[in-house]
Structures are given as structure tokens and as C-alpha cells.
Design a protein around this motif. Structure first.
Motif, short mmCIF file in Angstrom:
data_model
loop_
_atom_site.label_atom_id
_atom_site.label_comp_id
_atom_site.label_asym_id
_atom_site.label_seq_id
_atom_site.Cartn_x
_atom_site.Cartn_y
_atom_site.Cartn_z
N ILE A 8 46.62 33.76 41.58
CA ILE A 8 46.15 33.36 40.25
C ILE A 8 45.56 34.56 39.53
O ILE A 8 45.83 34.79 38.35
N THR A 9 44.75 35.33 40.28
CA THR A 9 44.15 36.52 39.66
C THR A 9 45.23 37.46 39.16
O THR A 9 45.16 37.96 38.03
N PHE A 53 46.89 36.15 36.06
CA PHE A 53 46.07 36.35 34.87
C PHE A 53 46.12 37.79 34.42
O PHE A 53 46.28 38.09 33.23
N LYS A 54 45.99 38.72 35.40
CA LYS A 54 45.99 40.14 35.04
C LYS A 54 47.30 40.52 34.38
O LYS A 54 47.32 41.24 33.39
N ILE A 83 47.36 39.22 30.93
CA ILE A 83 46.44 39.99 30.09
C ILE A 83 47.07 41.31 29.71
O ILE A 83 47.00 41.74 28.55
N GLU A 105 49.63 40.91 27.17
CA GLU A 105 49.04 40.61 25.87
C GLU A 105 48.44 41.86 25.25
O GLU A 105 48.54 42.08 24.04
#
Lengths: 631, 171
Positions: free
Chosen positions: A218-219, A222-223, A226, A229
Motif C-alpha cells: 500500500i505504501t 501511494f508513493k 504521488i 502526480e
């Protein structure tokens, strides 16, 4: 809480009744019916095979690995039905009501092979007694009806062959439609982060190791999001990336071409060996084709993996490329094998009849030989040109014609068996021995084995699923010639389920990136459909164009296999039926019908597209209305 | 059995699990409807919930007295909503309750930050956390109040493809 109070009140009120006996009776029956339904649901859930095993795997490894086992279970169900059809309608009638072993030449082991017929080596190779039994095409007699039931054997064989294919198509498409419904239509790109936040944790996880991996994944996800983005649109070194990707594709194509050529070469070599007699060669030469195919299937995917690291794609896209390449590899291998085999069957005009392969020339020669041999039996006992009573000859001594269908069936069976063996040995060596090695040698080794090079293996979902799909393709291809194939496959899937469940729980570790199971399911179904379509092409081709062998099988003596249908129509149905069918099979009627179906497919496609567009429009409207409300 | 999505056998099995957590407190016979509650500490040590980062929130949302003790009815309710047979809308209601840490009926920025920290075990940096929370509010907030109301949450979660499969506990 509120619901409970409400239900109590409601049921209490009914118990008092309104005085009408019929009403109270109806209520009681409804309650009993609901209870019966609940019991039935209980019973049904208890009946699903392997449910507890799969649940256990799901909680340790997540939903994606479990989806492989669910797929395996679904395939097992299909194979059971195919097995039921072939066993019940083809093998059992012939075994019970057909002429027994030894009564006809085609049902007996020829005298020359009799000495080795019972050896284990011969039986493992599916010749000898195994070949001359209900397991293969060649055993079946071409008698129109057998037994006191007047069971029409050739018709049944033909219909079962066609029926298995039809059933498989139907069930694959039905499952695809069901999956498409479940998928629904959500926009892919909106709510990316929200979904990551609220739906990424898999509540089923109960194992600390899996939980750790899940947190890490999950981490990382997300990274990744990010970074995507934050990054601006500029891509550095776009030319380098493009060049590397082109290079990688080129390498992959080379590998595919190389493996195709290798298979072709090996099949040709095996023909040469057969020419010179198989006794002169060792075990490797005899099983060369099967071994090469299995080894290619084992090593090329890893090669593709290495190549794909050049490409630097997003992991999901990389996986799709990987799956596509492995798919192309297996498909290419299978088709090269088929073509080489078909070559062997068709091209025999140049090879003189030195070995037992289908050949028109050879057939004529054998027929001629048989008449000479028969004449020689009569020589000396009865003068020519008079009707003679049949002489009792042992069926094992009659010279036999070639039987290419049995040969093809045998090849498929051998291929399936060797594929199974390779899979099991790979699991045992690749997973189990590796785990044992890492566990026990870790103490006396220089670097940490568990984190470093060998470490424990992960469960390779895509490789296993593809293997399953291709195995099924081979079964579909071969089951017309060898009715025993579905039975072998049921046995194989059964043992495979237990072996793999054990291996996964015992030797594998959860994956680094716990993969989401939802989207890829229809991808596997689509591949299965494609394979089904491709595997039925050879069988259909042989039914329609190649004359069956004159000396074996239920269609011997006919010019084409499908003539059994016209024969049945003439003899078994009333005459008007035959006339109607004759009109219906007129090309003048069939062509417009096909045209009509094509047009209706086009029309349905167009309407579904327009519905999708209308849907999108409505969504956009909703969005804009909501945005308007904001302002 | 009519209020939950379980069959009779499953409810009995659940009772067995409830009983083994505290055999001296839980009675075997439930016909007289006794008033027994198990404290939160016992429940969150169940193997199904032990690894879940949101275990306390889950138990709190199903607990009637708001302090985390579950009676047997709450216990069965909890697993019934989390089972695979519960409908999407019901699961969305409870998911909203779970992720709403300060129980103000809105998922505000601090709720999001706490969720994120629990999910990643605090591996992300401050600015990454802020970025993610901003993105979530930007994506899901329809009425522009800077926090997620239930309507926003439901709208977002109903489109999620894997909500049903991940928001699911098997017991």
C-alpha cells in the motif's frame, strides 16, 4: 437492533392469526418453505468442493492467488461434464455392448507386437494393450447399431465429439457475459486516491506476514501515485525509452521465432528416427519432441521476464505484455507441432510405405496385400471363383492398415502426460527443494539465503493460469481421437489441486505486490475462448476434409466422417424429415441465413455502443448538474 | 437469522467463537436473552481482526454503548455486515462510520490523515500525507465544504470496483 424488534413484533402478530384458518395455514407453509430454503442454502454451501482450502489460501495470500484456484475448480467442473459425456455415451456403450476384445482384427494386438504388449514401458507409452482398447479411436467398430438397445455407436461418437465442443463454447461465453455484468462500468481515472485510501486494505488478511507485505505494497502504491502526480509532463530521454522498447520487442520476436524453428526441427528429426527404427536410439531421442516442448515452456517465460526489464513500463502494462508474449509462445509451439504432425500425415507420397502412417498409397498397397493374403489362405483348399465358407483365422494374424487417428490421439495423450509430469517435477524441485535448501543451508552459507538470491519462491499466477488454459486447449483438440483424454484430465486436475494447495501453503511466500484480482478475470476467459476456437479448428478440418482410415474406428468405410449424419437421416427418420432437411441444407437457404446473422450482430453491436454513449452523456450531465449546484 | 445474512449453522459457529473468547462469562444458553458484553480488548485479538489496522474503529462502530464492548447481537451484526452477502449500501454506511475517527458524521482532513497513517504505518512524509489528503478531498467532495459527507463518500465508494471484495471478512 430496530430490525430485530420489528421482526419480533411482526411474527408475534401473525401467531395470533386473524381467525381464518386458511390464512394461518398459509403463513405456516410460508415459514416452512423459508426454513426449507435456508436448509437448502446450508446444504449447498457445504457441498462446494475445496471451499475451506481455498478460503485458507485466500487469507494467507490474498484474493489474487485464490482466484487461480477458483479458476482451477471451475475448469475441473467443465472437465467433469466432458468426462461424463465421453465416458457415458462413448466408452461405456462400446465396452458393454460392442464386440469384445479379440473378436475383430482392429480390436486385437497384432501378432508382431504381442510379446511386448503388457510391458509397463509399452503401456506408459500408450501402445500395446492400451492402444487396442476403448481409450482410443481405433478400437471402435463401424457397425451401425450395437447391442440389444440398438445403440447407434458411430452417430453417438460423432455427436459427442461435436457436443463437447459446443458445450465448452456455451459455458465459456456464459461465464464471460456474467463477468462482464459484474464488472459494471466505473470510470477508471476518477477517484484514484480515494479508492486507494478506502478500498486498498484487504480485510480478509489474517496472517502477519501477509499483513506486512500488504502494508508495504500500500505504501509503495501511494508513493507511486504521488510521484506520478508530482512529476511534470516532461519525459526525459524519450528516445532512449523508445529505442529500448523496440529492442525488447525485437528480442522477444527472435525468441518466438527461434522456439518455433526448434520445434519444427525436432519433429522432423523424430520422423527421421522413426524411419530408421526407434530401437537404435536411447530415451532422449524417443521423447525428444515432448521434452523440448516442455523445456521451452519452462525457460522462455523467464527469458521474457528478463527482456521486459529493459522496457520500463508500468507494472500492469508489463504484465499484460508478458502474458501476451507467453501466450504467443505457447500458441506458436502448439501450432508448429500440429503443422509438423499434419505434414507427417499428408505429405507421405514421397516416403514409401516403410512405417505406419496414414497414406492413400499405402492404404491401397495394404488392401492389395490383404487380398493376396486371403487368397493364399484359400489356396490349396478350394478352387477360385466359388463362394467359400469363411475360414477361421485368429484376428491377431490379419495384416492391419494404418490408423492415423489413433496415432494422433496417442500423441496428444503422451503430450498431456509429459506436460503433467513436467509441471509436478517443476513444483517439487523448483519450489519444494528450493525451500528446503534455503531453510536448511542458511546456517552454513556465506550470504543470507532467505533475503538474497534463491529465497523462497512466489506463486506464479499468470504462468500457472496460462499453463492451465493451454492444457485445456490440448484436451479439446485431442478428445475426438482419444476419448480417454477428459478422464486423464479430470485425474490430473484433481491431483494438481491438492498438490498445488499443499505447495503454496508450504513452500511459497506471499508476493511483494499483492495483486488485485478483479479486472483480469475476463482477460483469462477471453484467452480461453480464443484457445477453444483454435483447438477446434483441426478437429473440424479432419471431420470435413480427410477420409477416415479404412481399417479402424467408427467411421471406417465412409468417405467422410460426417456422412454418418446423412446415413442416420436416411435410415432412422421418416422420409419427410429427410426431405425437409434436404431443403434446409440447401446453400441457397443457408447463405441468406448467415447474412441475416451477421447483420443482426452488427445491429446489436451498434445499439450497445449507442447505449454506452448515452450512459456517458448522462454521467457527464449529472456531473455538470452537481458542479452547478456548487456554484 | 432473519436480521442478518447468516445461515443457522454459521450463527451457531459464531456463538462458539464468541464463547471461546471468554468461557466463564458467556453463557451457552441464549434463550433467556442475557445481557453479556465482551470488552474491546478481547475482540480485537481475534485472528480475523488482529492484523487489521482499523480494528478498534470497527469494534467501536458496531458497539451499542459507544465504548467498544460488544454484546452477542453486536458481534453477529458486525460479522454479518462484513460478510460477502451484505449489500453494498449497508457496507458503505458502516465503512463511513469506521473511517470517521472523530465521529462528527463527516470525514474531515484529520480523519483522512489518521486513516492514511494507519494504512501505511506512518511510512510517508508530512508533505506526502498532505498531498494525498488534498487529492482525496478534491476527487470526492461534491458539495465543496472541504470534507466528505456521507453522500460524497457513498457516491465515491459505489463506483469502486473492489470495495465489495476488500471490505469483507470471512469467519
Amino acid at each position: 437492533r430496530e430490525a430485530q424488534l420489528f421482526v419480533d413484533k411482526f411474527e408475534g402478530a401473525l401467531g395470533k392469526g386473524k381467525g381464518k384458518k386458511f390464512y394461518a395455514y398459509k403463513v405456516m407453509m410460508t415459514k416452512k418453505w423459508m426454513k426449507f430454503q435456508r436448509d437448502f442454502e446450508n446444504f449447498k454451501t457445504a457441498c462446494i468442493p475445496w471451499e475451506m482450502k481455498i478460503k485458507e489460501i485466500e487469507s494467507h495470500f490474498g484474493s489474487s492467488v485464490a482466484s487461480y484456484f477458483i479458476f482451477l475448480r471451475w475448469m475441473y467442473g467443465i472437465n467433469m461434464i466432458l468426462f461424463g459425456l465421453t465416458f457415458g455415451l462413448v466408452m461405456v456403450p462400446e465396452a458393454l455392448m460392442g464386440k469384445p476384445y479379440g473378436s475383430l482384427p482392429r480390436k486385437t494386438v497384432p501378432r508382431a507386437e504381442e510379446a511386448t504388449a503388457m510391458n509397463f514401458a509399452t503401456l506408459w507409452d500408450f501402445s500395446g494393450f492400451a492402444q487396442y482398447s476403448v481409450l482410443f479411436y481405433g478400437y471402435y467398430n463401424n457397425q451401425r447399431t450395437i447391442g440389444w438397445l440398438k445403440f447407434r455407436m458411430p452417430l453417438s461418437y460423432f455427436l459427442v465429439g461435436v457436443g463437447t465442443i459446443g458445450y465448452s463454447f456455451m459455458i465459456v461465453i456464459r461465464t464471460m457475459a456474467k463477468n462482464a455484468n459484474d464488472d459494471g462500468g466505473g470510470d477508471d481515472t476518477s477517484f484514484n486516491f480515494s479508492w486507494k485510501m478506502f478500498t486498498s486494505w484487504d480485510y480478509l488478511i489474517g496472517n502477519p506476514e501477509t499483513a506486512d507485505n500488504k502494508f508495504a505494497s500500500i505504501t509503495t502504491s501511494f508513493k507511486e501515485a504521488i510521484v506520478e502526480e508530482q512529476e511534470s509532463r516532461k519525459e526525459e530521454n524519450i528516445h532512449l525509452t523508445r529505442f529500448l522498447r523496440v529492442l525488447a520487442n525485437f528480442l522477444a520476436l527472435c525468441t518466438l521465432a527461434g522456439s518455433g524453428y526448434l520445434i519444427f526441427f525436432v519433429v522432423r528429426r523424430s520422423q527421421k528416427f522413426a524411419l530408421e527404427g526407434l530401437e537404435n536410439y536411447g530415451w532422449w531421442e524417443r521423447n525428444e519432441v515432448n521434452m523440448v516442448m516442455s523445456l521451452l515452456g519452462m525457460f522462455c517465460p523467464t527469458l521474457f521476464d528478463v527482456i521486459s526489464s529493459l522496457e520500463n513500463y508500468h507494472p500492469r502494462i508489463a504484465l499484460r505484455w508478458q502474458l501476451g508474449r507467453i501466450f504467443a509462445l505457447f500458441l506458436g509451439n502448439l501450432y508448429t507441432f500440429i503443422i509438423a504432425l499434419m505434414d507427417e500425415i499428408n505429405l507421405k507420397a514421397s516416403y514409401l510405405p516403410l512405417f505406419n502412417i496414414f497414406n492413400l498409397e499405402e492404404e491401397k498397397i495394404v488392401k492389395y496385400n490383404m487380398t493376396i493374403w486371403e487368397a493364399s489362405l484359400y489356396n490349396g483348399t478350394i478352387p477360385e471363383n466359388s463362394t467359400a465358407p469363411p475360414i477361421q483365422v485368429d484376428p491377431a494374424d490379419v495384416p492391419r492398415g494404418p490408423c492415423w487417428e489413433t496415432m494422433v490421439g496417442q500423441e496428444f495423450v503422451r503430450l498431456t502426460v509429459s506436460d503433467t509430469m513436467t509441471t509436478y517435477i517443476t513444483i517439487l524441485i523448483g519450489d519444494f527443494l528450493r525451500a528446503v535448501f534455503v531453510r536448511f543451508f542458511n546456517y552454513c552459507w556465506c550470504w543470507d539465503l532467505e533475503y538474497g538470491f534463491p529465497s523462497y519462491s512466489e506463486f506464479d499466477i499468470s504462468g500457472n493460469v496460462l499453463g492451465l488454459i493451454f492444457n485445456q486447449g490440448m484436451i479439446w483438440m485431442g478428445s475426438f481421437y482419444a476419448p480417454c483424454l477428459p478422464a486423464i484430465n479430470v485425474f490430473r486436475l484433481h491431483t494438481s489441486m491438492y498438490l498445488q494447495c499443499w505447495a503454496v501453503m508450504c513452500c511459497n511466500v506471499p508476493q511483494e505486490r499483492v495483486f488485485k484480482a478483479s479486472r483480469s478475470n475476463n482477460f483469462y476467459m477471453a484467452m480461453l475462448l480464443f484457445i477453444l476456437f483454435l483447438s477446434t479448428l483441426p478437429a473440424v478440418y479432419t471431420i470435413v476434409s480427410i477420409p477416415p482410415s479404412f481399417d479402424c474406428g467408427p467411421f471406417s468405410g465412409k468417405t467422410r466422417m460426417f456422412e454418418v449424419i446423412s446415413e442416420t437421416l436416411e435410415l432412422d427418420f421418416p422420409s419427410w424429415f429427410g426431405k425437409v432437411f434436404g431443403y434446409a441444407s440447401n446453400p441457397g437457404l443457408i447463405l441468406p441465413f448467415i447474412l441475416l446473422m451477421v447483420l443482426s450482430i452488427y445491429y446489436l453491436n451498434a445499439t450497445s455502443k449507442s447505449y454506452k454513449e448515452a450512459n456517458l452523456e448522462l454521467k457527464k450531465k449529472l456531473q455538470s448538474v452537481r458542479n452547478k449546484e456548487l456554484q | 437469522q432473519d436480521c442478518t445474512f447468516f445461515t443457522r449453522k454459521e450463527i451457531l459457529r459464531l456463538h462458539g467463537r464468541y464463547y471461546e473468547m471468554a468461557p466463564n462469562v458467556v453463557p451457552m444458553d441464549y434463550t433467556r436473552d442475557p445481557d453479556v458484553k465482551l470488552p474491546m480488548q478481547l475482540i480485537i485479538n481475534m485472528p480475523e481482526l488482529k492484523e487489521n489496522p482499523f480494528k478498534e474503529r470497527i469494534v467501536l462502530s458496531f458497539s451499542e454503548d459507544g465504548e467498544g464492548s460488544l454484546s452477542f447481537n453486536d458481534f453477529v451484526d458486525m460479522f454479518s455486515v462484513l460478510s460477502e452477502m451484505a449489500p453494498r449500501e449497508l457496507k458503505a454506511i458502516y465503512a463511513f462510520k469506521i473511517y470517521d475517527f472523530n465521529t462528527d458524521n463527516f470525514i474531515c482532513k484529520s480523519d483522512l490523515e489518521q486513516t492514511l497513517n494507519k494504512l501505511t504505518r506512518e511510512e510517508l512524509t508530512e508533505e506526502e500525507i498532505t498531498l494525498v489528503c488534498e487529492k482525496v478531498i478534491e476527487e470526492a467532495d461534491m458539495d465543496g465544504d472541504g470534507k466528505l459527507g456521507f453522500a460524497d463518500f457513498e457516491n465515491m465508494i459505489s463506483k469502486a470496483p473492489d470495495f465489495l471484495s476488500t471490505f469483507h471478512i470471512r469467519i
